[in-house]
Design an enzyme around this catalytic site. Structure first.
Site, PDB file in Angstrom:
ATOM      1  N   ASP A 289       4.401  -1.099   2.348  1.00 26.11           N
ATOM      2  CA  ASP A 289       3.033  -1.423   2.733  1.00 26.11           C
ATOM      3  C   ASP A 289       2.637  -2.717   1.999  1.00 26.11           C
ATOM      4  O   ASP A 289       3.353  -3.204   1.105  1.00 26.11           O
ATOM      5  CB  ASP A 289       2.077  -0.264   2.432  1.00 26.11           C
ATOM      6  CG  ASP A 289       0.800  -0.356   3.278  1.00 26.11           C
ATOM      7  OD1 ASP A 289       0.531  -1.424   3.853  1.00 26.11           O
ATOM      8  OD2 ASP A 289       0.058   0.641   3.363  1.00 26.11           O
TER       9      ASP A 289
HETATM   10  C1  BGC Z   1      -2.389  -0.764   5.343  1.00 26.31           C
HETATM   11  C2  BGC Z   1      -1.365  -0.488   6.424  1.00 26.31           C
HETATM   12  C3  BGC Z   1      -1.284  -1.641   7.374  1.00 26.31           C
HETATM   13  C4  BGC Z   1      -0.990  -2.909   6.600  1.00 26.31           C
HETATM   14  C5  BGC Z   1      -0.826  -4.130   7.471  1.00 26.31           C
HETATM   15  C6  BGC Z   1      -2.210  -2.124   4.707  1.00 26.31           C
HETATM   16  O1  BGC Z   1      -3.292  -2.448   3.903  1.00 26.31           O
HETATM   17  O2  BGC Z   1      -2.302   0.240   4.350  1.00 26.31           O
HETATM   18  O3  BGC Z   1      -1.710   0.689   7.102  1.00 26.31           O
HETATM   19  O4  BGC Z   1      -0.301  -1.391   8.335  1.00 26.31           O
HETATM   20  O5  BGC Z   1      -2.026  -3.132   5.679  1.00 26.31           O
HETATM   21  O6  BGC Z   1      -1.993  -4.517   8.054  1.00 26.31           O
END
Ligand code: BGC
Length: 766
Positions: A289
């Site tokens: 993530d």
């Molecule tokens: C979130 C994810 C997301 C990623 C990309 C993160 O802050 O936890 O769910 O896919 O950002 O946008």
């Protein structure tokens, strides 16, 4: 054709053919696993260590890196993929940089958070789950994939299948609720819908299921917090939805930000290798993530960036999302022998494998297409799927209360539409609304206005702000300036709304949360309606006019007061592009609501975690004998609205259960049948739900667990037999030694239209 189009056509075609001449293109008949492996091994032989590491870097398109620099980095082989760009010419330029200018001509891939729609926005996931309708969910997923692919997107970071029992967590809105069976079914359905017939199809996108694992169980509902959980609970309740996506063929897995029993998921070898790859046989790519590798330092398991990179690659994180950990640290780590080249190769192989599976080696422009085909206006109305959005949105609405047949409303007289969310089309989109636009989204007010035309008069007042907590507004608006405040004193706004209500025949109050209150990093300490909205409701009630409360929110709220005051209570979540029209369909009875709650609605925040499939305890709460039992003393311990609950404009009866046998062997099947009858005056759909309880087992089993459901449509007076067949498989659970098996003994079998009101019988597994 104008000059510009001609030029883009020439450039587009040139890019494609130049790439085709220079790259080691796999012929289409080489689509077997063997061919894929041979192609990738051969390609990897030609790659330097730096080029390999470059493939592991996934960057966000945003202000951090200007476009020319990105192109340079790509051409130098230092970026494997990007996310957050849905502009075809931009993606084409990046792809050109990769396949025309980089040494190995390895295509880029483009990812995006396509969670509940791309341009057409469907209801938030919690809303989709409320439909209990796999066809509707398939439609939402398919349309999302088609639109995202048409925007040059190859991969989505979805479905989000974190089970959550804690409504304080803002990301409850992104998931499908509290129940393992329901979420698992939706997880598989969504994965298949995104990926279509093949991840290599031009109108499919690869699903990267998230957040692996257990992110929905963060302590106290506080985002990013610790998760501490017994192995039995993990296996039984929280892990199955991720596995369902993997079993359905998800090409990717996003690793969660949280730690699990002290070990961050991003450094968790047990999770990423033993569970995911060995036990489940996952063959795709894992992605960290956002910034999660670096966060291993804050988690306190890595002393520096170097150690963070080392832990992540060794645990099995293939792609590093938006941090420089791998790029900066892996070369030296490999050189010193702390990370083996094999460990890097394993990750690279998965990234290249995913690119193969997305069809990008066969055609890097598969989803980007040729410039000549670019839409003149990427936000053009004809790129939307409004009919599908409206159909799915109305199926997601849950009718919680309808005293004296307040609903459906008549399209006549004067209707007061009140509330801080009534005219908000931005909030209607919900969180993670991809490329959806507020200006193409129908607010509640506009939907009602469309429906009544000139048959009824609508009058409006905001009545209050969504919140008057200035600190909360400052916090929530930090990312994006979304909450706009009416500067008048709150009491003045309430008074105005009261006046408007007094002049009307009925009041529709659209209240709840702004969309950024039910989002990432948006955890709450309370679950009541924020700000002065509760005072507004009280004041509206005092007018004596019939009061319909329409809720817009992304989590269960504590609605004890509102439930008393409302004549009708409608949970609409955040319904997406066609939200207002869908809402009007339900409020005026052009569509009979059939949604059911995918999460328990507690009476108070103090009941959280609230979930229907809890254990019984040694002193279960009994309604008329509650002393020294497991309860709270200030109010009933039962929820306000249970899991699976939702009303209709008609009524249904459920007969006693008839079983095919009362005793079953492990080879038998058992069929449970009820007669469900529409006893009301209009046609309607309902969800018939089957629950099981293992009465005495080697460990305490939940008071009930959903095992199946069927959504059926009945005309007035019509009766249908609804049958469910169970096998030994349905009776299995993880015992204290984590063995998944069914144990002989008695089972309670329950069938009903929600989790609380069920018919019950028993059978025995011999
Ligand atoms: C979130 C994810 C997301 C990623 C990309 C993160 O802050 O936890 O769910 O896919 O950002 O946008």
């Amino acid at each position: 054709m104008n000059k510009l189009c001609l030029l883009s056509l020439v450039v587009g075609l040139a890019s494609q053919s130049a790439w085709a001449q220079t790259a080691t293109t796999p012929a289409s008949n080489l689509s077997t696993l063997q061919a894929k492996n041979a192609f990738i091994s051969n390609l990897m032989k030609q790659m330097t260590l730096d080029e390999k590491i470059g493939q592991l870097r996934l960057i966000s398109i945003g202000p951090e890196m200007p476009k020319p620099e990105i192109a340079k980095e790509i051409a130098a082989g230092r970026i494997g993929g990007t996310f957050n760009s849905v502009v075809l010419p931009d993606n084409r330029a990046m792809q050109d940089a990769a396949v025309l200018h980089s040494r190995n001509k390895i295509p880029m891939f483009f990812a995006y958070d396509v969670v509940h729609g791309q341009r057409t926005i469907f209801p938030i996931s919690l809303g989709l789950a409320s439909s209990f309708d796999m066809d509707a969910i398939t439609r939402a997923g398919r349309v999302s994939a088609i639109e995202a692919a048409a925007d040059g997107v190859d991969m989505t970071f979805a479905p989000m299948v974190d089970i959550t029992r804690d409504a304080r967590w803002g990301r409850s809105s992104e998931g499908f609720g509290e129940d393992t069976y329901l979420v698992s079914r939706i997880s598989a359905t969504m994965t298949r819908a995104f990926q279509g017939t093949s991840t290599q199809a031009p109108n499919s996108i690869m699903a990267a299921v998230k957040h692996f694992a257990l992110y929905g169980a963060v302590e106290g509902g506080r985002d990013y917090n610790t998760v501490d959980m017994s192995p039995v609970r993990m296996q039984q309740d929280y892990l199955p939805p991720y596995r369902a996506a993997v079993d359905a063929g998800a090409g990717g897995v996003m690793v969660a930000l949280n730690s699990i029993n002290g070990v961050p998921s991003t450094a968790n070898t047990w999770l990423l290798q033993d569970v995911l790859r060995k036990d489940w046989g996952f063959k795709g790519v894992t992605v960290s993530d956002h910034g999660a590798i670096k966060e291993l330092i804050d988690h306190g398991v890595a002393k520096d960036f170097r150690e963070a990179a080392k832990l992540a690659i060794k645990a099995g994180v293939d792609l590093s999302m938006n941090d420089k950990a791998y790029g900066e640290e892996l070369p030296a780590l490999v050189k010193s022998g702390e990370v083996s080249i094999k460990e890097v190769d394993n990750a690279v192989r998965e990234v290249l494998g995913a690119k193969w599976e997305m069809g990008l080696f066969a055609n890097p422009y598969l989803r980007i297409g040729a410039a000549v085909d670019d839409p003149v206006d990427r936000n053009a109305e004809n790129r939307l799927h409004r009919a599908e959005a409206r159909e799915v949105a109305r199926k997601s609405i849950v009718l919680l209360k309808n005293a004296n047949e307040t609903l459906p409303l008549k399209k006549q007289g004067t209707i007061a539409v009140v509330g801080p969310l009534a005219k908000s089309s931005l909030d209607m989109l919900g969180s993670w609304s991809a490329a959806g636009l507020a200006r193409q989204t129908v607010s509640a007010y506009d939907g009602l206005a469309n429906a009544v035309g000139d048959k009824a008069k609508l009058v409006y007042a905001a009545g209050s702000n969504v919140t008057d907590n200035q600190e909360a507004i400052t916090y929530l608006n930090k990312m994006d300036d979304q909450i706009h405040i009416d500067g008048r004193p709150e009491q003045e706004m309430i008074d105005e709304a009261v006046k408007v209500a007094q002049g009307a025949d009925v009041v529709v109050a659209v209240v709840g949360e702004s969309r950024n209150m039910s989002h990432e990093a948006a955890s709450r300490v309370d679950l009541v309606l924020p700000g002065r909205q509760r005072d507004l409701i009280k004041a509206l009630k005092a007018t004596g006019k019939p009061l319909v409360i329409v809720l817009m929110n992304g989590r269960p709220l504590a609605l004890g007061e509102e439930n008393k005051q409302a004549d009708a209570l409608v949970e609409s979540w955040f319904l997406g592009t066609e939200g207002g029209n869908a809402l009007a369909d339900v409020l005026f009875g052009d569509y009979n609501p059939s949604g059911k709650l995918p999460m328990t609605f507690p009476r108070s925040v103090g009941q959280v975690p609230a979930y229907y499939n809890h254990l019984n305890t040694g002193r279960p709460y009994r309604v008329n004998d509650s002393n020294y039992t497991s309860n709270y003393f200030e109010e009933p311990t039962s929820p306000l609205f249970p899991f699976g609950y939702g009303l209709s404009y008609t009524q249904f009866s459920v007969s006693d259960i008839v079983l095919s046998v009362n005793k079953m062997t492990r080879k038998d099947k058992i069929t449970a049948t009820v007669q469900v009858k529409n006893t009301g005056k209009v046609a309607g759909e309902t969800v018939v739900q089957l629950y099981l309880r293992d009465v005495a087992a080697s460990l305490s089993r939940p008071v009930k667990e959903l095992k199946n459901f069927q959504k059926i449509m009945l005309k007035p007076g019509e009766e249908k037999a609804v049958s469910f067949t169970l096998t030994e498989e349905d009776l299995k659970f993880y015992n204290p030694s984590l063995k998944y098996a069914a144990e002989a003994g008695d089972f309670k079998l329950m069938i009903g239209l929600d989790s609380a009101d069920v018919k019950e019988t028993t059978f025995t597994l011999q």
